[in-house]
Design a protein around this motif. Structure first.
Motif, mmCIF file in Angstrom:
data_model
loop_
_atom_site.group_PDB
_atom_site.id
_atom_site.type_symbol
_atom_site.label_atom_id
_atom_site.label_comp_id
_atom_site.label_asym_id
_atom_site.label_seq_id
_atom_site.Cartn_x
_atom_site.Cartn_y
_atom_site.Cartn_z
ATOM 1 N N GLY A 237 -1.203 -5.228 2.503
ATOM 2 C CA GLY A 237 -0.128 -6.207 2.417
ATOM 3 C C GLY A 237 -0.538 -7.542 1.839
ATOM 4 O O GLY A 237 0.315 -8.396 1.570
ATOM 5 N N THR B 144 -6.882 -4.466 7.020
ATOM 6 C CA THR B 144 -6.496 -3.047 7.117
ATOM 7 C C THR B 144 -6.541 -2.483 8.533
ATOM 8 O O THR B 144 -6.008 -1.403 8.777
ATOM 9 C CB THR B 144 -7.427 -2.185 6.248
ATOM 10 O OG1 THR B 144 -8.747 -2.176 6.801
ATOM 11 C CG2 THR B 144 -7.491 -2.727 4.813
ATOM 12 N N THR C 123 -2.020 -9.785 -1.235
ATOM 13 C CA THR C 123 -2.226 -9.756 -2.680
ATOM 14 C C THR C 123 -3.653 -10.166 -2.998
ATOM 15 O O THR C 123 -4.095 -11.261 -2.631
ATOM 16 C CB THR C 123 -1.250 -10.698 -3.394
ATOM 17 O OG1 THR C 123 0.083 -10.269 -3.121
ATOM 18 C CG2 THR C 123 -1.490 -10.683 -4.902
ATOM 19 N N SER D 118 -6.111 4.172 1.176
ATOM 20 C CA SER D 118 -4.824 4.399 1.843
ATOM 21 C C SER D 118 -4.049 3.109 2.077
ATOM 22 O O SER D 118 -2.847 3.139 2.345
ATOM 23 C CB SER D 118 -5.050 5.115 3.183
ATOM 24 O OG SER D 118 -5.907 4.351 4.019
ATOM 25 N N HIS D 119 -4.711 1.973 1.963
ATOM 26 C CA HIS D 119 -4.066 0.678 2.171
ATOM 27 C C HIS D 119 -3.830 -0.076 0.858
ATOM 28 O O HIS D 119 -3.433 -1.234 0.869
ATOM 29 C CB HIS D 119 -4.920 -0.190 3.100
ATOM 30 C CG HIS D 119 -4.929 0.273 4.521
ATOM 31 N ND1 HIS D 119 -5.508 1.463 4.908
ATOM 32 C CD2 HIS D 119 -4.420 -0.287 5.657
ATOM 33 C CE1 HIS D 119 -5.373 1.614 6.221
ATOM 34 N NE2 HIS D 119 -4.724 0.575 6.694
ATOM 35 N N VAL D 120 -4.099 0.578 -0.270
ATOM 36 C CA VAL D 120 -3.967 -0.062 -1.581
ATOM 37 C C VAL D 120 -2.587 0.223 -2.175
ATOM 38 O O VAL D 120 -2.120 1.366 -2.160
ATOM 39 C CB VAL D 120 -5.060 0.439 -2.546
ATOM 40 C CG1 VAL D 120 -4.813 -0.083 -3.958
ATOM 41 C CG2 VAL D 120 -6.435 -0.004 -2.055
ATOM 42 N N VAL D 121 -1.936 -0.811 -2.691
ATOM 43 C CA VAL D 121 -0.628 -0.673 -3.341
ATOM 44 C C VAL D 121 -0.650 -1.486 -4.629
ATOM 45 O O VAL D 121 -1.081 -2.647 -4.638
ATOM 46 C CB VAL D 121 0.512 -1.181 -2.428
ATOM 47 C CG1 VAL D 121 1.839 -1.171 -3.184
ATOM 48 C CG2 VAL D 121 0.616 -0.336 -1.171
ATOM 49 N N TYR D 122 -0.190 -0.869 -5.718
ATOM 50 C CA TYR D 122 0.015 -1.577 -6.988
ATOM 51 C C TYR D 122 1.523 -1.686 -7.230
ATOM 52 O O TYR D 122 2.259 -0.717 -7.012
ATOM 53 C CB TYR D 122 -0.627 -0.827 -8.155
ATOM 54 C CG TYR D 122 -2.140 -0.792 -8.114
ATOM 55 C CD1 TYR D 122 -2.902 -1.843 -8.621
ATOM 56 C CD2 TYR D 122 -2.812 0.301 -7.565
ATOM 57 C CE1 TYR D 122 -4.281 -1.814 -8.585
ATOM 58 C CE2 TYR D 122 -4.203 0.339 -7.525
ATOM 59 C CZ TYR D 122 -4.931 -0.721 -8.046
ATOM 60 O OH TYR D 122 -6.305 -0.687 -8.002
ATOM 61 N N ALA D 123 1.976 -2.841 -7.687
ATOM 62 C CA ALA D 123 3.402 -3.030 -7.928
ATOM 63 C C ALA D 123 3.619 -3.969 -9.105
ATOM 64 O O ALA D 123 2.938 -4.996 -9.221
ATOM 65 C CB ALA D 123 4.083 -3.592 -6.683
ATOM 66 N N ALA E 212 -1.930 -6.219 -7.252
ATOM 67 C CA ALA E 212 -2.763 -5.277 -6.503
ATOM 68 C C ALA E 212 -2.910 -5.808 -5.090
ATOM 69 O O ALA E 212 -3.386 -6.929 -4.888
ATOM 70 C CB ALA E 212 -4.131 -5.122 -7.164
ATOM 71 N N ARG E 213 -2.497 -5.004 -4.114
ATOM 72 C CA ARG E 213 -2.503 -5.472 -2.722
ATOM 73 C C ARG E 213 -3.342 -4.545 -1.847
ATOM 74 O O ARG E 213 -3.412 -3.345 -2.079
ATOM 75 C CB ARG E 213 -1.072 -5.551 -2.184
ATOM 76 C CG ARG E 213 -0.206 -6.575 -2.901
ATOM 77 C CD ARG E 213 1.120 -6.786 -2.192
ATOM 78 N NE ARG E 213 1.869 -7.891 -2.794
ATOM 79 C CZ ARG E 213 2.810 -7.748 -3.697
ATOM 80 N NH1 ARG E 213 3.135 -6.530 -4.123
ATOM 81 N NH2 ARG E 213 3.443 -8.801 -4.188
#
Length: 325
Positions: free
Chosen positions: A214, A183, A216, A197-202, A210-211
């Motif tokens: 960037g 991060t 995984t 703020s650096h968490v992304v679910y797709a 869950a990333r």
């Protein structure tokens, strides 16, 4: 033993005190403390009011100023120490050597505790902090067994405080190179581990990814529980093994070890959770206060009361009673 409880907000502080906390730890709403998240922490006015509230009810307040100052920005950390002293804090929790030296010189009457962020895990290190900076208590990293804690206590002349419930850090406490690499934000300088703020679910095909930054961290079937992507509790492939290489997504619960920790000479029990709600704080504090009083009175302790508040409804005693993989 003293029960040291978390407060991320003024409401949580009041809830912890009313539930029976002997001491509450909290921090200012800036980068001087290691839980620097939006919506958490205290203004100067809120801190003074919270300390007054706790003192009126016989509880202490410990102010965490436990990040490492940025070069050239030391006045922000110096001001935090001065403001904590002016507000009547019972102690400050520090990690940085320079800040410890400054506090010992400028505020000699202010009690100094060594933060777990300092990762002091042996008698030589702890005795150095005590002799050089007048540290009265050290918060031990969550990588020691009960036997190791007992051995440390035999060779030091300061109080020890250990974590007994909540998040489980399996790294050298705050020095997580994994989170910093992923991060760009250091847990012990910016006060943020695996920041939201650096968490992304797709959703990709049949799975939910869950990333973090960037990378995984988890891949789960749609509809299945998806844990928060904390790096040390992620799934990785190492040689022939794929799974939770560092630690499973579970919570620390050392309730059953309270008698052993008392025998080992531990002075204070610390509950993690400044990001938690006041309802969570109140329930955990009430349960641990009952457990501490039971141990002191020689009664059996209540067990299993906190299972539903654990991460993934799963618990571990961490390093206290196990060997690492």
């Amino acid at each position: 033993m003293e029960l040291v409880c978390p407060a991320g907000t003024p409401a949580a502080l009041r809830a912890a005190v009313e539930a029976g906390a002997h001491a509450v730890y909290c921090g200012f709403a800036d980068e001087t403390n290691a839980r620097n998240f939006p919506g958490l922490n205290f203004s100067r006015e809120e801190m003074a009011a919270g300390i007054a509230h706790a003192h009126a009810r016989g509880a202490k307040v410990l102010v965490a100023i436990n990040t490492f100052p940025r070069a050239g920005a030391e006045p922000l950390w110096h001001a935090a120490v001065a403001d904590a002293a002016a507000a009547g804090a019972d102690a400050v929790i520090l990690a940085d050597i320079g800040l410890l030296a400054h506090t010992a010189e400028r505020h000699p009457g202010l009690r100094r505790h060594l933060s777990v962020q300092a990762a002091a895990a042996n008698p030589d290190a702890i005795n150095l902090y005590a002799e050089a900076f007048g540290v009265k208590r050290v918060v031990l990293p969550r990588v020691l067994t009960v036997a190791e804690i007992a051995a440390i206590n035999r060779e030091i002349d300061v109080e020890t405080e250990v974590f007994v419930f909540g998040g489980l850090c399996v790294m050298a406490e705050g020095r997580c190179s994994l989170s910093s690499y992923a991060t760009g934000r250091s847990p012990n300088m910016n006060g943020v581990c695996s920041p939201a703020s650096h968490v992304v679910y797709a959703e990709e095909g049949p799975d939910l990814f869950a990333r973090l930054g960037g990378f995984t961290i988890h891949r789960t079937p749609k509809g299945a529980p998806a844990p928060y992507p904390t790096l040390c509790k992620g799934c990785f492939t190492s040689g022939p093994q794929t799974g939770h290489i560092f630690e499973d997504p579970v919570s620390l619960d050392a309730t059953a070890l309270i008698p052993a920790l008392a025998k080992a000479g531990v002075r204070a029990l610390k509950i993690e959770g400044r990001q938690r709600s006041r309802a969570y704080v109140a329930e955990v504090v009430r349960t641990f206060r009952a457990a501490v009083e039971a141990v002191a009175a020689g009664r059996p302790m209540p067990e299993g009361a906190l299972a539903r508040l654990s991460e993934g409804q799963a618990r571990t005693t961490g390093a206290y009673a196990k060997t690492w993989r």
